[in-house]
Design a protein around this motif. Sequence first.
Motif, PDB file in Angstrom:
ATOM      1  N   GLN A 314      37.622  39.367  24.907  1.00  0.00           N
ATOM      2  CA  GLN A 314      36.894  38.531  26.597  1.00  0.00           C
ATOM      3  C   GLN A 314      37.774  37.360  27.227  1.00  0.00           C
ATOM      4  O   GLN A 314      37.383  37.337  28.128  1.00  0.00           O
ATOM      5  CB  GLN A 314      35.996  36.495  25.584  1.00  0.00           C
ATOM      6  CG  GLN A 314      34.896  36.119  26.717  1.00  0.00           C
ATOM      7  CD  GLN A 314      33.856  35.252  24.997  1.00  0.00           C
ATOM      8  OE1 GLN A 314      34.316  35.658  24.301  1.00  0.00           O
ATOM      9  NE2 GLN A 314      33.521  33.924  25.906  1.00  0.00           N
ATOM     10  N   LEU A 315      38.640  37.107  26.869  1.00  0.00           N
ATOM     11  CA  LEU A 315      39.506  35.919  28.166  1.00  0.00           C
ATOM     12  C   LEU A 315      40.515  37.132  28.901  1.00  0.00           C
ATOM     13  O   LEU A 315      40.340  36.087  30.290  1.00  0.00           O
ATOM     14  CB  LEU A 315      40.523  35.293  27.059  1.00  0.00           C
ATOM     15  CG  LEU A 315      40.627  34.134  26.634  1.00  0.00           C
ATOM     16  CD1 LEU A 315      41.444  33.812  25.526  1.00  0.00           C
ATOM     17  CD2 LEU A 315      39.754  32.867  27.248  1.00  0.00           C
ATOM     18  N   VAL A 316      40.355  38.109  28.694  1.00  0.00           N
ATOM     19  CA  VAL A 316      41.453  39.455  29.537  1.00  0.00           C
ATOM     20  C   VAL A 316      40.188  39.661  31.005  1.00  0.00           C
ATOM     21  O   VAL A 316      39.951  39.538  31.605  1.00  0.00           O
ATOM     22  CB  VAL A 316      41.448  40.033  28.486  1.00  0.00           C
ATOM     23  CG1 VAL A 316      42.099  41.591  29.303  1.00  0.00           C
ATOM     24  CG2 VAL A 316      42.784  39.928  28.068  1.00  0.00           C
ATOM     25  N   ILE A 321      41.028  41.227  33.937  1.00  0.00           N
ATOM     26  CA  ILE A 321      41.835  42.690  33.731  1.00  0.00           C
ATOM     27  C   ILE A 321      41.702  43.475  32.803  1.00  0.00           C
ATOM     28  O   ILE A 321      40.220  43.517  31.825  1.00  0.00           O
ATOM     29  CB  ILE A 321      43.185  41.955  33.628  1.00  0.00           C
ATOM     30  CG1 ILE A 321      44.050  40.768  33.929  1.00  0.00           C
ATOM     31  CG2 ILE A 321      43.983  42.946  32.308  1.00  0.00           C
ATOM     32  CD1 ILE A 321      45.137  39.910  33.460  1.00  0.00           C
ATOM     33  N   GLU A 322      41.696  44.732  33.134  1.00  0.00           N
ATOM     34  CA  GLU A 322      41.069  45.403  32.489  1.00  0.00           C
ATOM     35  C   GLU A 322      41.730  46.103  31.980  1.00  0.00           C
ATOM     36  O   GLU A 322      42.682  47.352  32.341  1.00  0.00           O
ATOM     37  CB  GLU A 322      40.242  47.090  33.546  1.00  0.00           C
ATOM     38  CG  GLU A 322      40.170  47.866  32.109  1.00  0.00           C
ATOM     39  CD  GLU A 322      38.523  48.529  33.033  1.00  0.00           C
ATOM     40  OE1 GLU A 322      39.069  50.005  34.058  1.00  0.00           O
ATOM     41  OE2 GLU A 322      37.261  48.569  33.574  1.00  0.00           O
ATOM     42  N   ASN A 367      40.740  47.971  26.052  1.00  0.00           N
ATOM     43  CA  ASN A 367      40.052  46.591  24.994  1.00  0.00           C
ATOM     44  C   ASN A 367      40.821  47.544  23.579  1.00  0.00           C
ATOM     45  O   ASN A 367      41.562  47.998  23.594  1.00  0.00           O
ATOM     46  CB  ASN A 367      38.405  46.368  24.571  1.00  0.00           C
ATOM     47  CG  ASN A 367      37.681  47.848  24.539  1.00  0.00           C
ATOM     48  OD1 ASN A 367      37.822  48.344  23.506  1.00  0.00           O
ATOM     49  ND2 ASN A 367      36.349  47.865  25.033  1.00  0.00           N
ATOM     50  N   SER A 368      40.780  46.019  22.838  1.00  0.00           N
ATOM     51  CA  SER A 368      41.323  46.411  21.821  1.00  0.00           C
ATOM     52  C   SER A 368      40.649  47.584  20.454  1.00  0.00           C
ATOM     53  O   SER A 368      41.586  48.284  20.570  1.00  0.00           O
ATOM     54  CB  SER A 368      41.215  44.723  21.044  1.00  0.00           C
ATOM     55  OG  SER A 368      40.021  44.648  20.515  1.00  0.00           O
ATOM     56  N   SER A 369      39.206  47.101  20.638  1.00  0.00           N
ATOM     57  CA  SER A 369      38.964  48.431  19.442  1.00  0.00           C
ATOM     58  C   SER A 369      39.033  50.257  20.637  1.00  0.00           C
ATOM     59  O   SER A 369      39.107  50.851  19.572  1.00  0.00           O
ATOM     60  CB  SER A 369      37.312  48.621  20.297  1.00  0.00           C
ATOM     61  OG  SER A 369      36.501  47.429  19.371  1.00  0.00           O
TER      62      SER A 369
END
Length: 430
Positions: A314-316, A321-322, A367-369
């Motif tokens: 969310q912060l990214v 930023i992607e 993203n982290s996922s």
Amino acid sequence: MTGSLRERLGKFACSVACALVVGQGTVVAPSLAVRLTPEEKNTVSVFQKAKEGVVFITNLTNRQDLFTLDLKEIPQGAGSGFVWDDQGHIVTNFHVIKGASDVQITFQDQKVKHGRVVGYDEDRDIAILQVDEEALDAGSRSVEADTVGLGLGPPASIKGDKARGGTNSGAEAQKGGLGGNADGIAKPLPRGSSELLVVGQRVYAIGNPFGLDHTLTQGIVSGLGREITSGTGRPIYDVIQTDAAINPGNSGGPLLDSEGNVVGINTAIYSSTGTSAGVGFAIPIDPINLFVDQILKYGRVTQPILGISFAPDQLVDELGIEGILVLNAIEGGPASKAGMQATTRDSFGRLVLGDIVVGINGTECKNSSDLYRVLNKLAVGDVVSLSIIRGNSKQAIDVTLMDSNTVIPRISLQSALTAEDLGDFGDDEP
């Protein structure tokens, strides 16, 4: 009377003859084999073969009596499990036994035994128990008859929705040690392959919903590749969705295919009330096979890691930023050894962004996922190729994954950055 009418009357007379009064008014029903359809016969067969390998698990905790101050064991949760092998190992969900001071296992023949925790993986919500050989006396059982309403521990959560769930062993169970068939042995359930499942395929769930032992429900595979979140917040991927009724108490029980093979472990439901809404989730058996083998061998799951901490998605996104913004690289860890740069502050206190991971092994990483999805399929020692953005250029670095238990964070408090440090990023000069 026409021939067709005579034929119909003859069939009617034959069916009546199958239910003649015998003896003192006892009516003999038609043969079970005559009344059941082929599909029903298969369902009955699946249940009869599997029920002995499904167990009822009671999570016990110590509570102090307010009047006598004595410690007593009382049930704080319940769930299901199933026999994994002939060594007395039972597989269930971690949230079923979380926080237990003792675990009791009830077999199909109502024989109750203690269970010792061999190992578990909280991130993937699985646990393995070792059955003690000696059965408990009826008077020493702490399992209450009425377990309706017992919780199952911290619920698993579905991404974007609401869901409710949910030391190495040296001794082996000797022959006759497990409850079950006429020989006193509960046979392990055969395991299939979750990779071969297709949407629309019939599946069966056996468990102990609301304390009702060995309940069978059936349905179909409603969806594949679902994602839920474990109690630790780590995503569990490729989860099976089914409309076979799963309720509190089913957690940890097996999801079977039409041949009676275990294809998943029932772990969570989507519900606003806590009861089945026709959307249940099961962890696929294929990765479970690997995790259980590791737990039995090492007492834990060997977790491959990059050795980085990164900013929340969310912060990214708020920063425009992607990708995955690296906050820190653990000293001595895989990423640090490969030369990955962390986010730091310059001499004026302004944030200097570290590397941004945008790809792993040729797979885009937004993203982290996306990162976890690839890492979950890799093993310790594998070399991964990371695509990163450093400054204004795109680079590729190779990182050798290490076991999480061998990497110890050694970052000084002065230099370590957290997600909160990004809060003032917008006020800095570019």
